[in-house]
Write an enzyme that holds these catalytic residues in place. Sequence first.
Site, PDB file in Angstrom:
ATOM      1  N   GLU A   1      -0.874  -1.397   4.743  1.00 25.06           N
ATOM      2  CA  GLU A   1      -0.728  -2.731   4.166  1.00 25.06           C
ATOM      3  C   GLU A   1      -1.577  -2.729   2.908  1.00 25.06           C
ATOM      4  O   GLU A   1      -2.803  -2.794   2.965  1.00 25.06           O
ATOM      5  CB  GLU A   1      -1.179  -3.811   5.152  1.00 25.06           C
ATOM      6  CG  GLU A   1      -0.724  -5.213   4.751  1.00 25.06           C
ATOM      7  CD  GLU A   1      -1.776  -5.990   3.992  1.00 25.06           C
ATOM      8  OE1 GLU A   1      -1.689  -6.013   2.735  1.00 25.06           O
ATOM      9  OE2 GLU A   1      -2.675  -6.560   4.620  1.00 25.06           O
TER      10      GLU A   1
ATOM     11  N   CYS B   1      -4.838 -10.903  -0.149  1.00 19.71           N
ATOM     12  CA  CYS B   1      -3.741 -10.023  -0.555  1.00 19.71           C
ATOM     13  C   CYS B   1      -2.415 -10.756  -0.622  1.00 19.71           C
ATOM     14  O   CYS B   1      -1.526 -10.384  -1.378  1.00 19.71           O
ATOM     15  CB  CYS B   1      -3.642  -8.819   0.377  1.00 19.71           C
ATOM     16  SG  CYS B   1      -3.396  -9.235   2.109  1.00 19.71           S
TER      17      CYS B   1
END
Length: 506
Positions: free
Chosen positions: A249, A283
């Site tokens: 990720e 993020c």
Amino acid sequence: MSTTETNSGTAPAQSASALASKNPATGDVISVHAIQSPEEVRAAVERARSAARSWNALGFDGRKQHLLRWVSYLLDHADELSELIHAENGKPVDDAYLELVLAVEHIAWAAKHAKKVLSPKKVAPGLLMANFSAVIEQHPLGVIGVIGPWNYPVYTPMGSIAYALAAGNSVVFKPSEYTTAVGNYLADSFRLANPELREHILTTVNGYGETGAALVTSGVNKIAFTGSTPTGKRIMAAAAESLTPVLLECGGKDAAIVAADADVKAAADAIAFGAMANSGQTCVGVERVYVDKRVSDEFITEIKKIIRDLKPGDAEGASYGPMTMPSQIDIVRSHIEDALEHGGRAVVGGADSVKERYIEPVVIVDADETCSAVVEETFGPTLTIRTVDSADEAIELANASRFGLASTVFSKNHGMEIARRLRAGATSVNSVLGFAAIPALPFGGVGESGIGRIHGEWGLKEFTRPHAIANQRFAIPGMALLSFKRTKMTTSLVKQTMKLLHGRYK
């Protein structure tokens, strides 16, 4: 190879054997942790491999009981952990508590749904194999290595840790060098919540990039990493040497679209939070906005009102905290300067907003789409806004990125339609970050934002291997297909059957 899990920049100064965890608001040392050598990392993995067998043997119901005990323990000690997150990461205590709440929701979901998702599934064998039964079983991989980030040091790694544990694996967790105390608290809390369990089901190894690199090559059965795209690529390359699977990720440059029919005040309120919360160190936070020209002036006016009142700080009532990673401050400054040099106009803040430990909010309109503030992940309390002629143009610009992690859409009548056209792993319609709070939804990116998915059914399956089993229940006379005794009559019958089944599609 370094596996420092920062989004950019370098790790803090380190000694040969110890890591000092510091408060980013004051620089005070919170705790000191021994750094594990590559040999110690491998030893931790071997201990975890032995523990995995006993953990898996508990079955879904047994693991569920222990994971839910962990949930209760974390909630009983929520104030203590929230204060630690605040001290080590810098975010306000209330935001730290919200992070913890989201994390325990995921632990509970994984614990309660693992049995349904991962139990053996019967499948139809088909006419040719009607004398067989067919089943798919999901088996745990063994030991999962998790390399976690510092921006959400509980919620983000829990998306791997909880689902890996629920699936029957043990976990060796390397927390960020910036939030090592929080990472160790998580492992200790699991043990304290379940004192009767053997140790090493969930353990930590502490250190900098070299410790993460050692974990990648330690013999774990899978690596789950959250951090920058360049580091993710190095991890993938190192893991390829042993064909160790990876779940990555990585970064994002997440866009929000405000359509002509949006609730402008609601959009401004949500996007301000999505951009500035946690000092912009999210993020899946909003970094760029594309707003229809018919509501552009109204939107910019509204978001300016909100963002101008935000104040960073360490005291109670602060909107957000300090920059957790000091080296990121220079990157944010350079992005602001680049945007201003390429046609951007600051309507809130500017280059002077960047301070020693804190960055005041910055909003820039109409910066060139090729500048670093629009193209690269900034990871700070900044926002770029561009006025567009239509939703089509907004979608085209939103998708014009090598990243594809998350996105946001505000539209009363066309939200889902716009969302489906976005190249992203997740989209929130008429809200920000909604997908992150729904455990059943998978989470992950496309392009340079990563590989694989955590959360939900997909997250549980990421940490298992499917085993396909075909069991011949009885023999059919004269229909020995998989035998040298097969006759021409058998082949003729198969040909006729195939034509009946599949020969009519013309």
